[in-house]
Design an enzyme around this catalytic site. Structure first.
Site, PDB file in Angstrom:
ATOM      1  N   ILE A  11       0.928  -1.086   0.152  1.00 27.11           N
ATOM      2  CA  ILE A  11      -0.045  -0.016   0.003  1.00 27.11           C
ATOM      3  C   ILE A  11       1.007   1.249   0.096  1.00 27.11           C
ATOM      4  CG2 ILE A  11      -2.056   1.103   1.200  1.00 27.11           C
ATOM      5  CD1 ILE A  11      -2.499  -1.428   2.387  1.00 27.11           C
ATOM      6  N   GLY A  12       2.070   1.323   0.655  1.00 28.98           N
ATOM      7  CA  GLY A  12       2.905   2.136   0.794  1.00 28.98           C
ATOM      8  C   GLY A  12       3.421   2.875  -0.646  1.00 28.98           C
ATOM      9  N   ASN A  61       3.079   4.184   7.690  1.00 29.82           N
ATOM     10  CA  ASN A  61       2.537   3.025   6.859  1.00 29.82           C
ATOM     11  C   ASN A  61       3.222   1.772   7.267  1.00 29.82           C
ATOM     12  OD1 ASN A  61       1.248   1.681   4.333  1.00 29.82           O
ATOM     13  ND2 ASN A  61       3.320   1.660   4.087  1.00 29.82           N
ATOM     14  N   SER A 107      -5.870  -0.039  11.060  1.00 29.90           N
ATOM     15  CA  SER A 107      -6.638  -1.259  10.444  1.00 29.90           C
ATOM     16  C   SER A 107      -8.027  -1.353  11.077  1.00 29.90           C
ATOM     17  CB  SER A 107      -5.947  -2.379  10.866  1.00 29.90           C
ATOM     18  OG  SER A 107      -6.383  -3.708  10.572  1.00 29.90           O
ATOM     19  N   TYR A 154      -1.663  -8.250  16.788  1.00 35.48           N
ATOM     20  CA  TYR A 154      -1.951  -7.120  15.663  1.00 35.48           C
ATOM     21  C   TYR A 154      -2.832  -6.135  16.366  1.00 35.48           C
ATOM     22  CZ  TYR A 154      -2.433  -5.361  11.077  1.00 35.48           C
ATOM     23  OH  TYR A 154      -2.573  -4.626  10.013  1.00 35.48           O
ATOM     24  N   CYS A 155      -4.114  -6.709  16.774  1.00 39.68           N
ATOM     25  CA  CYS A 155      -5.187  -5.747  17.157  1.00 39.68           C
ATOM     26  C   CYS A 155      -4.509  -4.906  18.100  1.00 39.68           C
ATOM     27  CB  CYS A 155      -6.357  -6.526  17.848  1.00 39.68           C
ATOM     28  SG  CYS A 155      -7.477  -7.163  16.661  1.00 39.68           S
TER      29      CYS A 155
HETATM   30  N1  LIG Z   1      -2.890  -5.317   3.386  1.00 39.72           N
HETATM   31  C1  LIG Z   1      -3.901  -5.271   4.244  1.00 39.72           C
HETATM   32  O1  LIG Z   1      -4.899  -5.786   4.412  1.00 39.72           O
HETATM   33  C2  LIG Z   1      -3.866  -4.275   5.511  1.00 39.72           C
HETATM   34  C3  LIG Z   1      -5.048  -3.849   6.048  1.00 39.72           C
HETATM   35  C4  LIG Z   1      -5.066  -2.988   7.380  1.00 39.72           C
HETATM   36  C5  LIG Z   1      -3.892  -2.124   7.715  1.00 39.72           C
HETATM   37  N2  LIG Z   1      -2.770  -2.247   6.907  1.00 39.72           N
HETATM   38  C6  LIG Z   1      -1.706  -1.772   7.300  1.00 39.72           C
HETATM   39  O2  LIG Z   1      -1.191  -0.960   6.281  1.00 39.72           O
HETATM   40  C7  LIG Z   1       0.310  -0.900   6.300  1.00 39.72           C
HETATM   41  C8  LIG Z   1       0.880  -1.366   5.044  1.00 39.72           C
HETATM   42  O3  LIG Z   1       0.487  -2.613   4.731  1.00 39.72           O
HETATM   43  P1  LIG Z   1       0.884  -3.496   3.638  1.00 39.72           P
HETATM   44  O4  LIG Z   1      -0.186  -4.728   3.354  1.00 39.72           O
HETATM   45  O5  LIG Z   1       1.124  -2.655   2.423  1.00 39.72           O
HETATM   46  O6  LIG Z   1       2.339  -4.249   3.905  1.00 39.72           O
HETATM   47  P2  LIG Z   1       3.657  -4.884   3.066  1.00 39.72           P
HETATM   48  O7  LIG Z   1       3.889  -5.821   3.969  1.00 39.72           O
HETATM   49  O8  LIG Z   1       3.020  -5.103   1.863  1.00 39.72           O
HETATM   50  O9  LIG Z   1       4.454  -3.644   2.816  1.00 39.72           O
HETATM   51  C9  LIG Z   1       5.115  -3.113   4.056  1.00 39.72           C
HETATM   52  C10 LIG Z   1       6.408  -2.447   3.697  1.00 39.72           C
HETATM   53  O10 LIG Z   1       7.000  -2.176   4.686  1.00 39.72           O
HETATM   54  C11 LIG Z   1       8.445  -2.388   4.845  1.00 39.72           C
HETATM   55  N3  LIG Z   1       8.968  -2.492   5.978  1.00 39.72           N
HETATM   56  C12 LIG Z   1       8.940  -3.690   6.909  1.00 39.72           C
HETATM   57  N4  LIG Z   1       9.434  -3.624   7.914  1.00 39.72           N
HETATM   58  C13 LIG Z   1      10.122  -2.247   8.089  1.00 39.72           C
HETATM   59  C14 LIG Z   1      10.832  -1.478   8.929  1.00 39.72           C
HETATM   60  N5  LIG Z   1      11.260  -2.009  10.303  1.00 39.72           N
HETATM   61  N6  LIG Z   1      11.007  -0.064   8.418  1.00 39.72           N
HETATM   62  C15 LIG Z   1      10.680   0.198   7.545  1.00 39.72           C
HETATM   63  N7  LIG Z   1       9.939  -0.243   6.576  1.00 39.72           N
HETATM   64  C16 LIG Z   1       9.748  -1.677   6.896  1.00 39.72           C
HETATM   65  C17 LIG Z   1       8.628  -3.524   3.897  1.00 39.72           C
HETATM   66  O11 LIG Z   1       9.812  -3.788   3.222  1.00 39.72           O
HETATM   67  C18 LIG Z   1       7.360  -3.380   2.905  1.00 39.72           C
HETATM   68  O12 LIG Z   1       7.970  -2.539   1.824  1.00 39.72           O
HETATM   69  C19 LIG Z   1       0.619  -1.701   7.695  1.00 39.72           C
HETATM   70  O13 LIG Z   1       0.670  -0.927   8.652  1.00 39.72           O
HETATM   71  C20 LIG Z   1      -0.581  -2.694   7.828  1.00 39.72           C
HETATM   72  O14 LIG Z   1      -0.549  -3.198   9.123  1.00 39.72           O
HETATM   73  C21 LIG Z   1      -2.731  -3.539   5.825  1.00 39.72           C
END
Ligand SMILES: NC(=O)c1ccc[n+]([C@@H]2O[C@H](COP(=O)([O-])OP(=O)(O)OC[C@H]3O[C@@H](n4cnc5c(N)ncnc54)[C@H](O)[C@@H]3O)[C@@H](O)[C@H]2O)c1
Length: 269
Positions: A19-20, A94, A142, A155-156
């Site tokens: 998402i980032g 993010n 989330s 996680y919650c």
């Molecule tokens: N995908 C979902 O369904 C969902 C739903 C609700 C919330 N979220 C939240 O959205 C955010 C992004 O989720 P996503 O699914 O895109 O995750 P993802 O795992 O696809 O991407 C996460 C990114 O963070 C980077 N990362 C990991 N550890 C790190 C660190 N210590 N420092 C800097 N960067 C780091 C990874 O390299 C990756 O590029 C998260 O906070 C997640 O909890 C995701």
């Protein structure tokens, strides 16, 4: 007051994939001057930069290898942002993981990582280096930050923490003194590479059993939708508010109950 994205500079943690990366592209689409991908993974960083160069032209993005758990590395990302683009107006906290087996890391990244970002952004860099009258911090929570999921209790806990700090740091007192607004978004299940193997990251068979019960109530969506909706929240939402983004629908505000206005007090019997 609507926050205009045009010509602004954004630092996005975990911005090199998932998402980032969509946040980065959506901000550039809406006319941002530059984006900084502060991510721990240099391979993701290289691929993401190539994609951005290709879609938006050169000099719009940089990658800074950053572990957000380490406040010095996080500060370095802010410094590189200001060195490169002169300003910083937007921080999207993010970076986060869902991994109950590695729960200590999950707490460190999802909670300490966001605290580091708010401390550096709100108290320092976004006050000093914003280009307009206001700056914005978006914290990634989330739907698991507003309701219970028996499958993923830790996680919650981390995502409730993100909402708690957003409400508290988003208090009008802090906004008035800093002119940095702090909001949170609460996406539902979003189709990125990393959610495909959630089952192997839970605490064991009982958690997998309840996950199978809980999953059907979660309707999924594309990361592009989360990015578009988040930028709308970033532009229009008031400080200290929390927004659900689920099932590809428009973002809506989640209002925590006011304990002084409960319609009924429930006492023990
Ligand atoms: N995908 C979902 O369904 C969902 C739903 C609700 C919330 N979220 C939240 O959205 C955010 C992004 O989720 P996503 O699914 O895109 O995750 P993802 O795992 O696809 O991407 C996460 C990114 O963070 C980077 N990362 C990991 N550890 C790190 C660190 N210590 N420092 C800097 N960067 C780091 C990874 O390299 C990756 O590029 C998260 O906070 C997640 O909890 C995701």
């Amino acid at each position: 007051m609507v926050f205009e994205v045009k010509d602004k500079v954004a630092l996005i943690t975990g911005g090199a994939s998932g998402i980032g990366l969509r946040y980065a592209k959506e901000l550039l689409k809406q006319g941002a001057k530059g984006v900084v991908l502060a991510d721990i993974d240099p391979d993701f960083g290289a691929t993401a930069l190539a994609e951005i160069d290709n879609e938006f032209g050169k000099n719009k993005a940089i990658f800074v290898k950053t572990d957000v758990i380490d406040i010095q590395q996080f500060e370095n990302a802010f410094k590189k942002t200001v060195e490169t683009f002169k300003n910083v107006d937007i921080l999207i906290n993010n970076a986060g993981i869902l991994n109950e087996k590695a729960w200590e890391k999950e707490i460190l990244l999802n909670v300490n990582g966001v605290v580091n970002g708010v401390l550096l952004g709100l108290e320092n860099y976004l006050q000093k280096y914003r280009s307009g009258s206001e700056a914005v911090i978006v914290n990634a929570s989330s739907i698991a930050g507003v309701e219970a999921y028996g499958a993923i209790p830790i996680y919650c806990a981390t995502k409730f923490a993100v909402n708690g700090m957003t409400l508290s740091w988003g208090h009008p007192f802090h906004y008035e003194r800093t002119k940095v607004k702090v909001v949170a978004i609460c996406p539902g299940v979003t189709e990125v590479r990393s959610i495909s193997d959630v089952a192997i990251r839970n605490l064991g068979p009982a958690y997998e059993e309840i996950r199978r019960i809980e999953v059907p109530k979660c309707k999924s969506q594309k990361p592009e939708h989360v990015a578009e909706a988040t930028i709308e929240v970033l532009r229009k939402a008031e400080s200290g508010t929390v927004w659900i983004i689920e099932a590809g629908e428009a973002p809506y505000k989640f209002v925590f109950p006011d304990r002084f206005k409960l319609s009924e007090k429930i006492f023990l019997k």
